[in-house]
Design an enzyme around this catalytic site. Structure first.
Site, PDB file in Angstrom:
ATOM      1  N   ASP A   1       4.631   2.302  -4.921  1.00 48.39           N
ATOM      2  CA  ASP A   1       3.605   2.862  -5.810  1.00 48.39           C
ATOM      3  C   ASP A   1       3.451   1.926  -7.009  1.00 48.39           C
ATOM      4  O   ASP A   1       4.417   1.720  -7.754  1.00 48.39           O
ATOM      5  CB  ASP A   1       4.093   4.253  -6.258  1.00 48.39           C
ATOM      6  CG  ASP A   1       3.243   4.873  -7.361  1.00 48.39           C
ATOM      7  OD1 ASP A   1       2.214   4.281  -7.743  1.00 48.39           O
ATOM      8  OD2 ASP A   1       3.634   5.952  -7.839  1.00 48.39           O
TER       9      ASP A   1
ATOM     10  N   ASN B   1      -5.358  -4.578  -7.034  1.00 49.60           N
ATOM     11  CA  ASN B   1      -6.530  -3.957  -6.402  1.00 49.60           C
ATOM     12  C   ASN B   1      -6.349  -2.462  -6.152  1.00 49.60           C
ATOM     13  O   ASN B   1      -7.336  -1.741  -6.035  1.00 49.60           O
ATOM     14  CB  ASN B   1      -6.786  -4.703  -5.073  1.00 49.60           C
ATOM     15  CG  ASN B   1      -7.668  -3.918  -4.127  1.00 49.60           C
ATOM     16  OD1 ASN B   1      -8.888  -3.967  -4.228  1.00 49.60           O
ATOM     17  ND2 ASN B   1      -7.071  -3.152  -3.208  1.00 49.60           N
TER      18      ASN B   1
ATOM     19  N   TYR C   1     -11.916   7.292 -14.406  1.00 49.58           N
ATOM     20  CA  TYR C   1     -12.001   6.012 -13.680  1.00 49.58           C
ATOM     21  C   TYR C   1     -12.697   4.945 -14.534  1.00 49.58           C
ATOM     22  O   TYR C   1     -12.265   3.783 -14.582  1.00 49.58           O
ATOM     23  CB  TYR C   1     -12.769   6.266 -12.379  1.00 49.58           C
ATOM     24  CG  TYR C   1     -12.965   5.082 -11.474  1.00 49.58           C
ATOM     25  CD1 TYR C   1     -11.927   4.631 -10.654  1.00 49.58           C
ATOM     26  CD2 TYR C   1     -14.197   4.435 -11.397  1.00 49.58           C
ATOM     27  CE1 TYR C   1     -12.123   3.548  -9.797  1.00 49.58           C
ATOM     28  CE2 TYR C   1     -14.400   3.368 -10.546  1.00 49.58           C
ATOM     29  CZ  TYR C   1     -13.362   2.920  -9.747  1.00 49.58           C
ATOM     30  OH  TYR C   1     -13.559   1.859  -8.900  1.00 49.58           O
TER      31      TYR C   1
ATOM     32  N   ASP D   1       0.845  -1.203   0.000  1.00 43.36           N
ATOM     33  CA  ASP D   1       0.000   0.000   0.000  1.00 43.36           C
ATOM     34  C   ASP D   1       0.873   1.243   0.000  1.00 43.36           C
ATOM     35  O   ASP D   1       1.797   1.350   0.800  1.00 43.36           O
ATOM     36  CB  ASP D   1      -0.950   0.030   1.209  1.00 43.36           C
ATOM     37  CG  ASP D   1      -2.183   0.873   0.908  1.00 43.36           C
ATOM     38  OD1 ASP D   1      -3.240   0.292   0.615  1.00 43.36           O
ATOM     39  OD2 ASP D   1      -2.070   2.121   0.914  1.00 43.36           O
TER      40      ASP D   1
ATOM     41  N   LYS E   1     -11.087   1.458 -15.647  1.00 44.97           N
ATOM     42  CA  LYS E   1     -11.640   0.171 -15.233  1.00 44.97           C
ATOM     43  C   LYS E   1     -12.051  -0.676 -16.438  1.00 44.97           C
ATOM     44  O   LYS E   1     -11.965  -1.907 -16.389  1.00 44.97           O
ATOM     45  CB  LYS E   1     -12.830   0.392 -14.281  1.00 44.97           C
ATOM     46  CG  LYS E   1     -12.413   0.921 -12.910  1.00 44.97           C
ATOM     47  CD  LYS E   1     -11.249   0.152 -12.345  1.00 44.97           C
ATOM     48  CE  LYS E   1     -11.260  -0.039 -10.866  1.00 44.97           C
ATOM     49  NZ  LYS E   1     -10.055  -0.750 -10.391  1.00 44.97           N
TER      50      LYS E   1
ATOM     51  N   THR F   1     -16.166   1.869   1.387  1.00 46.06           N
ATOM     52  CA  THR F   1     -14.735   2.121   1.591  1.00 46.06           C
ATOM     53  C   THR F   1     -14.478   3.624   1.488  1.00 46.06           C
ATOM     54  O   THR F   1     -15.406   4.400   1.251  1.00 46.06           O
ATOM     55  CB  THR F   1     -13.898   1.423   0.498  1.00 46.06           C
ATOM     56  OG1 THR F   1     -14.198   2.048  -0.756  1.00 46.06           O
ATOM     57  CG2 THR F   1     -14.173  -0.065   0.413  1.00 46.06           C
TER      58      THR F   1
HETATM   59  N1  LIG Z   1     -15.556   0.343  -3.099  1.00 42.37           N
HETATM   60  C1  LIG Z   1     -16.266  -0.065  -4.140  1.00 42.37           C
HETATM   61  O1  LIG Z   1     -17.513  -0.128  -4.081  1.00 42.37           O
HETATM   62  C2  LIG Z   1     -15.587  -0.473  -5.410  1.00 42.37           C
HETATM   63  C3  LIG Z   1     -16.392  -0.833  -6.504  1.00 42.37           C
HETATM   64  C4  LIG Z   1     -15.766  -1.275  -7.667  1.00 42.37           C
HETATM   65  C5  LIG Z   1     -14.367  -1.342  -7.729  1.00 42.37           C
HETATM   66  N2  LIG Z   1     -13.618  -0.924  -6.643  1.00 42.37           N
HETATM   67  C6  LIG Z   1     -12.174  -1.035  -6.767  1.00 42.37           C
HETATM   68  O2  LIG Z   1     -11.671  -1.744  -5.658  1.00 42.37           O
HETATM   69  C7  LIG Z   1     -10.315  -1.367  -5.425  1.00 42.37           C
HETATM   70  C8  LIG Z   1     -10.110  -1.009  -3.962  1.00 42.37           C
HETATM   71  O3  LIG Z   1     -10.814   0.197  -3.688  1.00 42.37           O
HETATM   72  P1  LIG Z   1     -11.472   0.501  -2.256  1.00 42.37           P
HETATM   73  O4  LIG Z   1     -12.873   0.869  -2.521  1.00 42.37           O
HETATM   74  O5  LIG Z   1     -11.153  -0.570  -1.310  1.00 42.37           O
HETATM   75  O6  LIG Z   1     -10.718   1.866  -1.861  1.00 42.37           O
HETATM   76  P2  LIG Z   1      -9.650   2.195  -0.693  1.00 42.37           P
HETATM   77  O7  LIG Z   1      -9.263   3.601  -0.859  1.00 42.37           O
HETATM   78  O8  LIG Z   1     -10.189   1.768   0.619  1.00 42.37           O
HETATM   79  O9  LIG Z   1      -8.438   1.232  -1.047  1.00 42.37           O
HETATM   80  C9  LIG Z   1      -7.557   1.481  -2.109  1.00 42.37           C
HETATM   81  C10 LIG Z   1      -6.156   1.293  -1.598  1.00 42.37           C
HETATM   82  O10 LIG Z   1      -5.219   1.470  -2.679  1.00 42.37           O
HETATM   83  C11 LIG Z   1      -4.104   2.169  -2.178  1.00 42.37           C
HETATM   84  N3  LIG Z   1      -3.395   2.821  -3.281  1.00 42.37           N
HETATM   85  C12 LIG Z   1      -3.791   3.893  -3.993  1.00 42.37           C
HETATM   86  N4  LIG Z   1      -2.881   4.224  -4.906  1.00 42.37           N
HETATM   87  C13 LIG Z   1      -1.876   3.321  -4.795  1.00 42.37           C
HETATM   88  C14 LIG Z   1      -0.649   3.141  -5.478  1.00 42.37           C
HETATM   89  N5  LIG Z   1      -0.277   3.961  -6.467  1.00 42.37           N
HETATM   90  N6  LIG Z   1       0.141   2.099  -5.110  1.00 42.37           N
HETATM   91  C15 LIG Z   1      -0.219   1.265  -4.101  1.00 42.37           C
HETATM   92  N7  LIG Z   1      -1.373   1.427  -3.405  1.00 42.37           N
HETATM   93  C16 LIG Z   1      -2.181   2.433  -3.751  1.00 42.37           C
HETATM   94  C17 LIG Z   1      -4.694   3.155  -1.193  1.00 42.37           C
HETATM   95  O11 LIG Z   1      -3.719   3.638  -0.285  1.00 42.37           O
HETATM   96  C18 LIG Z   1      -5.789   2.337  -0.536  1.00 42.37           C
HETATM   97  O12 LIG Z   1      -5.355   1.687   0.638  1.00 42.37           O
HETATM   98  C19 LIG Z   1     -10.024  -0.229  -6.395  1.00 42.37           C
HETATM   99  O13 LIG Z   1      -9.382  -0.737  -7.543  1.00 42.37           O
HETATM  100  C20 LIG Z   1     -11.404   0.259  -6.754  1.00 42.37           C
HETATM  101  O14 LIG Z   1     -11.407   0.917  -7.993  1.00 42.37           O
HETATM  102  C21 LIG Z   1     -14.199  -0.497  -5.498  1.00 42.37           C
END
Ligand SMILES: NC(=O)c1ccc[n+]([C@@H]2O[C@H](COP(=O)([O-])OP(=O)(O)OC[C@H]3O[C@@H](n4cnc5c(N)ncnc54)[C@H](O)[C@@H]3O)[C@@H](O)[C@H]2O)c1
Length: 305
Positions: free
Chosen positions: A71, A98, A169, A37, A173, A203
């Protein structure tokens, strides 16, 4: 024996939200986990050691994990993540791409930087990790090993159906879903499957969508037997199963795992079609056939504008 005993997994963006759920679930089933992360904000600013808390949680539950603060969009960091897994645990078997950020704005307010950073984290990050993992797996396959390795990517409803204010986004995606299809073709012959999930959960990312941000409950704040449709770890058992040897026959799929529903999605396929009968289309007459035969049948229930 545990489902993932002997496996080594790397989960990107596993400090919070859905990724944290995946890391905890993979460890629960016996995988050793690299918890990556960057530790920045939901908009991709700053960095921190957010991975540490997840490593501590896994170790407290008797599992094995190490932290990585890189990153995913940085070439050197992405390569170092793969090397860290190999140096610490001897190999890498599972990559869960993710990590994600959002920079939502309607297109006329969105800046080129908003577009570039979102593409960098989601698309470039997913590609870089897949690239360096593929190099590792190809080397092992060339040495005669029979692999059972996995890439599990993350798409979203925005990428599959569109969502207002998310042109960056949604593009990212959709690109990840498309990349999954191609990687699954390229890597199948060396024993690597590549699939993609479309998850959901409350989240930090979803907290940016509403006018009133709900308090974000992390995966470990839900009781182990609690069912909540927006628990960020609701899709994590699906990821753990896809990561296992049992799922070796599942390849190139986009799987929506939202709440209690699990769906295998169809790739783009014709909803209706007409045939020109061996002649070029004529724009001055096409409208009639388009409206009567092609579009009306397929547009039922769709509201545009
Ligand atoms: N929450 C939802 O409903 C939802 C729906 C569809 C898809 N997603 C996808 O699920 C995944 C997780 O999202 P989430 O909702 O848990 O959000 P979140 O913000 O809780 O988690 C995302 C994590 O990615 C980390 N991150 C960001 N940029 C980074 C980088 N460059 N290198 C390493 N780590 C990095 C952040 O620090 C964070 O901990 C994402 O790809 C998001 O697009 C989420």
């Amino acid at each position: 024996m545990s489902l993932l005993a002997g496996k080594v997994a790397l989960v990107t963006g596993a400090g919070h939200g859905i990724g944290r759920g995946h890391a905890l679930e993979l460890a629960k089933h016996g995988a050793k986990v690299v918890v990556n992360d960057l530790g920045g904000t939901v908009n991709g600013e700053g960095r921190g050691r957010d991975a540490d808390v997840v490593v501590d949680l896994i170790r407290a539950r008797g599992g094995e994990a190490i932290a990585d603060y890189g990153d995913v969009g940085d070439e050197g960091d992405a390569q170092a993540m793969i090397q860290r897994a190999i140096a610490e645990f001897g190999q890498l078997d599972i990559v869960v791409n993710n990590a994600g950020i959002v920079r939502d704005r309607v297109v006329w307010k969105m800046t080129p930087d908003d577009f570039d950073l979102v593409m960098r984290v989601h698309v470039r990050g997913t590609w870089l990790l897949s690239h360096f993992a593929a190099l590792h797996w190809r080397e092992r396959a060339a040495a005669g090993e029979r692999l059972s390795a996995r890439i599990i990517n993350t798409t979203s409803g925005a990428g599959l159906l569109g969502n207002f204010g998310q042109s960056n986004y949604a593009a990212a995606k959709a690109a990840i879903a498309g990349m999954t299809l191609t990687l699954s073709l390229e890597l199948a012959k060396i024993g690597v499957t590549v699939n993609c999930i479309a998850p959901a959960g409350n989240t930090r990312i979803t907290a940016t969508l509403g006018s009133e941000a709900p308090r974000v409950r992390e995966a470990d704040e839900y009781a182990p037997d609690e069912y909540h449709p927006m628990d960020p770890s609701i899709s994590s058992p699906v990821v753990a199963w896809l990561a296992s040897d049992e799922a070796a026959y599942v390849n190139g799929q986009v799987i929506r795992a939202v709440g209690e529903d699990l769906q295998v999605l169809q790739p783009w396929s014709p909803a209706s079609s007409i045939c020109g009968g061996g002649k070029r289309w004529d724009a001055s007459t096409l409208g009639l056939r388009f409206g009567r035969e092609l579009y009306r049948s397929q547009a039922r229930g769709v509201v545009i504008g």
